[in-house]
Every structure is written in C-alpha cells, then in structure tokens.
Scaffold this motif. Structure first.
Motif, PDB file in Angstrom:
ATOM      1  N   PRO A 165     -63.777 -32.868  73.816  1.00 42.51           N
ATOM      2  CA  PRO A 165     -63.557 -33.813  72.706  1.00 42.51           C
ATOM      3  C   PRO A 165     -62.527 -33.271  71.712  1.00 42.51           C
ATOM      4  CG  PRO A 165     -65.906 -33.462  73.100  1.00 42.51           C
ATOM      5  CD  PRO A 165     -65.188 -32.451  73.924  1.00 42.51           C
ATOM      6  N   ASP A 166     -61.764 -34.179  71.147  1.00 44.57           N
ATOM      7  CA  ASP A 166     -60.781 -33.759  70.145  1.00 44.57           C
ATOM      8  C   ASP A 166     -61.445 -32.996  69.000  1.00 44.57           C
ATOM      9  OD1 ASP A 166     -58.793 -34.965  71.624  1.00 44.57           O
ATOM     10  OD2 ASP A 166     -58.739 -36.795  70.412  1.00 44.57           O
ATOM     11  N   SER A 167     -62.673 -33.393  68.665  1.00 44.92           N
ATOM     12  CA  SER A 167     -63.380 -32.728  67.569  1.00 44.92           C
ATOM     13  C   SER A 167     -63.669 -31.266  67.889  1.00 44.92           C
ATOM     14  CB  SER A 167     -64.684 -33.462  67.256  1.00 44.92           C
ATOM     15  OG  SER A 167     -65.530 -33.497  68.401  1.00 44.92           O
ATOM     16  N   HIS A 168     -63.953 -30.966  69.147  1.00 45.58           N
ATOM     17  CA  HIS A 168     -64.198 -29.575  69.544  1.00 45.58           C
ATOM     18  C   HIS A 168     -62.914 -28.753  69.447  1.00 45.58           C
ATOM     19  CE1 HIS A 168     -68.215 -29.864  71.947  1.00 45.58           C
ATOM     20  NE2 HIS A 168     -68.218 -30.639  70.879  1.00 45.58           N
ATOM     21  N   LEU A 169     -61.827 -29.311  69.962  1.00 45.37           N
ATOM     22  CA  LEU A 169     -60.576 -28.572  69.942  1.00 45.37           C
ATOM     23  C   LEU A 169     -60.116 -28.325  68.508  1.00 45.37           C
ATOM     24  CD1 LEU A 169     -58.405 -27.260  71.644  1.00 45.37           C
ATOM     25  CD2 LEU A 169     -57.222 -29.464  71.762  1.00 45.37           C
ATOM     26  N   ALA A 170     -60.248 -29.327  67.654  1.00 44.00           N
ATOM     27  CA  ALA A 170     -59.861 -29.158  66.252  1.00 44.00           C
ATOM     28  C   ALA A 170     -60.742 -28.114  65.577  1.00 44.00           C
ATOM     29  CB  ALA A 170     -59.953 -30.497  65.521  1.00 44.00           C
ATOM     30  N   TRP A 171     -62.031 -28.136  65.870  1.00 49.52           N
ATOM     31  CA  TRP A 171     -62.960 -27.153  65.298  1.00 49.52           C
ATOM     32  C   TRP A 171     -62.598 -25.747  65.737  1.00 49.52           C
ATOM     33  CZ3 TRP A 171     -66.855 -23.939  67.430  1.00 49.52           C
ATOM     34  CH2 TRP A 171     -67.811 -23.468  66.523  1.00 49.52           C
ATOM     35  N   LEU A 172     -62.320 -25.576  67.021  1.00 49.90           N
ATOM     36  CA  LEU A 172     -61.955 -24.256  67.543  1.00 49.90           C
ATOM     37  C   LEU A 172     -60.670 -23.739  66.906  1.00 49.90           C
ATOM     38  CD1 LEU A 172     -62.792 -24.932  71.289  1.00 49.90           C
ATOM     39  CD2 LEU A 172     -63.874 -23.159  69.888  1.00 49.90           C
ATOM     40  N   ARG A 173     -59.692 -24.601  66.770  1.00 49.53           N
ATOM     41  CA  ARG A 173     -58.408 -24.159  66.207  1.00 49.53           C
ATOM     42  C   ARG A 173     -58.523 -23.814  64.716  1.00 49.53           C
ATOM     43  NH1 ARG A 173     -54.635 -24.482  69.961  1.00 49.53           N
ATOM     44  NH2 ARG A 173     -54.583 -26.176  71.504  1.00 49.53           N
ATOM     45  N   ALA A 174     -59.481 -24.400  64.039  1.00 45.40           N
ATOM     46  CA  ALA A 174     -59.609 -24.182  62.594  1.00 45.40           C
ATOM     47  C   ALA A 174     -60.484 -22.982  62.238  1.00 45.40           C
ATOM     48  CB  ALA A 174     -60.170 -25.443  61.934  1.00 45.40           C
ATOM     49  N   LEU A 175     -61.108 -22.330  63.220  1.00 44.30           N
ATOM     50  CA  LEU A 175     -62.019 -21.231  62.924  1.00 44.30           C
ATOM     51  C   LEU A 175     -61.280 -20.088  62.225  1.00 44.30           C
ATOM     52  CD1 LEU A 175     -64.000 -21.017  66.293  1.00 44.30           C
ATOM     53  CD2 LEU A 175     -64.768 -22.082  64.154  1.00 44.30           C
ATOM     54  N   PRO A 176     -61.749 -19.642  61.066  1.00 41.30           N
ATOM     55  CA  PRO A 176     -61.135 -18.494  60.405  1.00 41.30           C
ATOM     56  C   PRO A 176     -61.602 -17.190  61.046  1.00 41.30           C
ATOM     57  CG  PRO A 176     -62.986 -19.253  59.114  1.00 41.30           C
ATOM     58  CD  PRO A 176     -62.857 -20.220  60.275  1.00 41.30           C
ATOM     59  N   SER A 177     -60.930 -16.113  60.723  1.00 44.64           N
ATOM     60  CA  SER A 177     -61.278 -14.818  61.311  1.00 44.64           C
ATOM     61  C   SER A 177     -62.075 -13.925  60.358  1.00 44.64           C
ATOM     62  CB  SER A 177     -60.015 -14.079  61.755  1.00 44.64           C
ATOM     63  OG  SER A 177     -59.121 -13.913  60.665  1.00 44.64           O
ATOM     64  N   ARG A 178     -62.294 -14.363  59.103  1.00 46.24           N
ATOM     65  CA  ARG A 178     -63.001 -13.529  58.130  1.00 46.24           C
ATOM     66  C   ARG A 178     -63.642 -14.394  57.052  1.00 46.24           C
ATOM     67  NH1 ARG A 178     -58.506 -10.004  55.275  1.00 46.24           N
ATOM     68  NH2 ARG A 178     -60.007  -9.868  53.575  1.00 46.24           N
ATOM     69  N   TYR A 179     -64.659 -13.838  56.421  1.00 45.36           N
ATOM     70  CA  TYR A 179     -65.297 -14.489  55.285  1.00 45.36           C
ATOM     71  C   TYR A 179     -65.883 -13.394  54.400  1.00 45.36           C
ATOM     72  CZ  TYR A 179     -68.537 -17.297  52.502  1.00 45.36           C
ATOM     73  OH  TYR A 179     -69.212 -17.893  51.457  1.00 45.36           O
ATOM     74  N   GLU A 180     -65.815 -13.569  53.090  1.00 42.83           N
ATOM     75  CA  GLU A 180     -66.327 -12.573  52.156  1.00 42.83           C
ATOM     76  C   GLU A 180     -67.222 -13.235  51.123  1.00 42.83           C
ATOM     77  OE1 GLU A 180     -63.364  -9.670  50.684  1.00 42.83           O
ATOM     78  OE2 GLU A 180     -61.918 -10.710  51.991  1.00 42.83           O
ATOM     79  N   SER A 181     -68.288 -12.547  50.771  1.00 36.75           N
ATOM     80  CA  SER A 181     -69.165 -12.986  49.686  1.00 36.75           C
ATOM     81  C   SER A 181     -69.792 -11.748  49.073  1.00 36.75           C
ATOM     82  CB  SER A 181     -70.248 -13.936  50.200  1.00 36.75           C
ATOM     83  OG  SER A 181     -71.074 -14.375  49.133  1.00 36.75           O
ATOM     84  N   GLY A 182     -69.626 -11.589  47.768  1.00 36.63           N
ATOM     85  CA  GLY A 182     -70.143 -10.398  47.127  1.00 36.63           C
ATOM     86  C   GLY A 182     -69.581  -9.149  47.762  1.00 36.63           C
ATOM     87  N   ASP A 183     -70.452  -8.217  48.090  1.00 31.14           N
ATOM     88  CA  ASP A 183     -70.034  -6.956  48.704  1.00 31.14           C
ATOM     89  C   ASP A 183     -70.151  -6.977  50.222  1.00 31.14           C
ATOM     90  OD1 ASP A 183     -69.356  -5.623  46.324  1.00 31.14           O
ATOM     91  OD2 ASP A 183     -71.454  -5.134  45.935  1.00 31.14           O
ATOM     92  N   TYR A 184     -70.081  -8.169  50.824  1.00 32.39           N
ATOM     93  CA  TYR A 184     -70.183  -8.287  52.286  1.00 32.39           C
ATOM     94  C   TYR A 184     -68.924  -8.937  52.849  1.00 32.39           C
ATOM     95  CZ  TYR A 184     -75.039  -6.960  51.701  1.00 32.39           C
ATOM     96  OH  TYR A 184     -76.182  -6.271  51.389  1.00 32.39           O
ATOM     97  N   PHE A 185     -68.444  -8.366  53.931  1.00 31.46           N
ATOM     98  CA  PHE A 185     -67.242  -8.827  54.623  1.00 31.46           C
ATOM     99  C   PHE A 185     -67.658  -9.167  56.052  1.00 31.46           C
ATOM    100  CE2 PHE A 185     -63.522  -8.340  57.249  1.00 31.46           C
ATOM    101  CZ  PHE A 185     -62.424  -8.654  56.471  1.00 31.46           C
ATOM    102  N   PHE A 186     -67.521 -10.441  56.419  1.00 30.95           N
ATOM    103  CA  PHE A 186     -67.967 -10.922  57.729  1.00 30.95           C
ATOM    104  C   PHE A 186     -66.765 -11.109  58.652  1.00 30.95           C
ATOM    105  CE2 PHE A 186     -70.883 -12.318  54.471  1.00 30.95           C
ATOM    106  CZ  PHE A 186     -72.142 -12.161  55.013  1.00 30.95           C
ATOM    107  N   CYS A 187     -66.878 -10.636  59.872  1.00 26.57           N
ATOM    108  CA  CYS A 187     -65.850 -10.853  60.890  1.00 26.57           C
ATOM    109  C   CYS A 187     -66.504 -10.684  62.254  1.00 26.57           C
ATOM    110  CB  CYS A 187     -64.672  -9.891  60.713  1.00 26.57           C
ATOM    111  SG  CYS A 187     -65.127  -8.153  60.804  1.00 26.57           S
ATOM    112  N   HIS A 188     -65.768 -10.999  63.305  1.00 25.19           N
ATOM    113  CA  HIS A 188     -66.382 -10.954  64.625  1.00 25.19           C
ATOM    114  C   HIS A 188     -66.567  -9.530  65.132  1.00 25.19           C
ATOM    115  CE1 HIS A 188     -67.574 -11.806  68.651  1.00 25.19           C
ATOM    116  NE2 HIS A 188     -66.521 -11.180  69.148  1.00 25.19           N
ATOM    117  N   ALA A 189     -65.485  -8.760  65.195  1.00 34.39           N
ATOM    118  CA  ALA A 189     -65.532  -7.469  65.874  1.00 34.39           C
ATOM    119  C   ALA A 189     -65.649  -6.287  64.922  1.00 34.39           C
ATOM    120  CB  ALA A 189     -64.285  -7.299  66.749  1.00 34.39           C
ATOM    121  N   GLY A 190     -64.975  -6.356  63.780  1.00 33.62           N
ATOM    122  CA  GLY A 190     -64.945  -5.234  62.858  1.00 33.62           C
ATOM    123  C   GLY A 190     -63.589  -5.153  62.190  1.00 33.62           C
ATOM    124  N   ILE A 191     -63.319  -4.011  61.579  1.00 30.90           N
ATOM    125  CA  ILE A 191     -62.057  -3.820  60.870  1.00 30.90           C
ATOM    126  C   ILE A 191     -61.378  -2.550  61.354  1.00 30.90           C
ATOM    127  CG2 ILE A 191     -62.931  -4.995  58.814  1.00 30.90           C
ATOM    128  CD1 ILE A 191     -63.101  -2.091  57.544  1.00 30.90           C
TER     129      ILE A 191
END
Length: 265
Positions: A165-191
């Motif tokens: 579905p177009d919605s899946h492809l658009a969702w996949l392409r829009a995925l960011p690689s990082r997110y931060e909140s407070g003293d936490y840094f989220f990512c898939h593999a690491g830094i």
C-alpha cells in the motif's frame, strides 16, 4: 538461543545484568538521567514480523497507561519491524493504527533500510532476501517459491511494489533515525562513541554494533537501542538494549522510563 545470538551478532550473549544509569553533564560530572516532568516514555525492541508478540506488548502498555494516566506519554519503536517473522505487513498495520499508546515515534532500523534499498535498486534485492526479506515479501501475499531457490528477484521486486500500500511505503520512507527526550537518546543500533550526539551519521545509527557496545564511557545521554539481540533486556551505565530476539523467542522487549527511573513492561 545463545548459538543463534552468536551467529547474528558475532558476540557472546549478555547476561542482562543491570548497572546504575549515568550521564555526563557539561562540566564532566556524572549524574542519573532525567525525563521532563510528567513524561512517560515506553521503548519497544526489534519486532521482526512477530505480530503476536507486538500485540501482547501493546496491551501491556495500554494497561500501564490506564493505571497511571499522564499528559505526556510517548512510545518509541526502535526499528526492525520487518523480515524474519511471518507478519511484517500486519506489524506495520498494527503500529500505524494503534491509538492507545500516546505519541508514537517509529524509528528506522537497518532492515527497513534494506527493504527501501531493494525497492529503489534491483541490485540490492538479493542481499535483502538473504537477510530475511523473503518473509516480508510473503507477508504481502506474494509467491516466494522462486526466491526460496535463489531466483526471481526482479519479479518479486515488481510484485512487492505493486502489492505494498502507498501508506506503507510513505510510512517507511518517513521513518526517522533518532529521537531524544530528556536525558535519553533513542536509535536502532547505537552511536559512534567518538562523535558528539548531534553529529551522528545515519549509517552508524542503523548499523553500528561492536564499537558502540564495547565502549564503557558515559555519554551525554543514555542510549536506548536494539539491533544486537540479547537474552534479556540489557542495562549498562551508558545504554539500554531492548532487543530480546523476539523473532526466535516470542519475547519482545519493552521498558518504561519516567521520573522514577526504569521499569520493565
């Protein structure tokens, strides 16, 4: 399980022991990590097409939120929604549709990166299939008999582009690689521990393994990641690994972070 983890990561599985979490501030002092007031963060590990495991975790998050409602609730998915397990398409549908887990942040994993490369470049299709992509293709209702014997990659790529579905492809392409909140840094593999957090390369956020995992330095934030499966959620002073190998154990890792610290969900 231990043999499978060694084959996937080339490393001995961690014992899952917990260490006190610490971050290093601008003056070089160590202190416990914090989150913004009234904030609850949930982090979900690598799903890899395991819909039943995902649904169990989503249910536990909803129950936990209902027991202690707060205004600022976010759920961070750490990537690798697809491949290996049998229900990649349904996993994406479930994450997109789920309404009861606060603000949703779905990060890109290296397997989403491989999927997109395969769709964009036929030369990448074979490598993705060898890394578990055949299961994802099958989840979209495509016959994978030829892929199972190492042929038919061009036809499968065309069929997947037509079936997704177009919605899946658009969702996949829009995925960011990082997110931060407070003293936490989220990512898939690491830094890359030799680079500041604001100067990380996307390739490292998606793919790094040994250099990051073996580094014992404290960082400016706690790194919450997946990618390198362990038997139990692994808490070190500088990082939290939430990838518990759901595709082969059915145990999908999930944690809650708030002002009180860390709790398993």
């Amino acid at each position: 399980m231990k043999q499978l983890l060694r084959r996937l990561t080339g490393m001995k599985p961690a014992a899952g022991a917990e260490w006190p979490l610490t971050v290093i501030d601008e003056r070089g002092n160590l202190r416990p990590p914090t989150v913004p007031d009234g904030t609850v963060l949930y982090a979900v590990g690598d799903i890899h097409g395991e819909l039943d495991s995902l649904q169990r975790v989503l249910g536990r998050i909803r129950t936990d939120i209902a027991a202690s409602p707060l205004k600022h609730v976010s759920t961070v998915f750490l990537g690798d929604y697809v491949d290996r397990g049998l229900a990649s398409r349904s996993v994406i549908d479930a994450i997109i549709a789920e309404p009861g887990i606060g603000y949703k942040i779905a990060l890109r994993g290296n397997h989403e990166e491989m999927l997109l490369r395969a769709l964009d470049d036929a030369a990448c299709m074979r490598n993705w299939c060898q890394a578990g992509g055949i299961a994802t293709i099958a989840s979209y209702g495509i016959d994978v008999a030829d892929l199972m014997i190492g042929r038919g990659h061009d036809a499968a790529r065309a069929a997947l582009l037509d079936a997704m579905p177009d919605s899946h492809l658009a969702w996949l392409r829009a995925l960011p690689s990082r997110y931060e909140s407070g003293d936490y840094f989220f990512c898939h593999a690491g830094i890359d521990p030799d680079r500041p957090l604001d100067d990380q390369r996307e390739g490292d956020l998606l793919w790094i393994r040994r250099k990051f995992i073996r580094d014992r330095r404290s960082f400016a934030k706690i790194i919450v990641h997946g990618h390198s499966p362990v038997e139990r959620i692994e808490v070190r002073h500088n990082r939290i690994n939430v990838d518990t190998g759901a595709f082969c154990t059915g145990n999908l890792g999930c944690i809650r972070l708030d002002a009180a610290g860390l709790r398993y969900v």
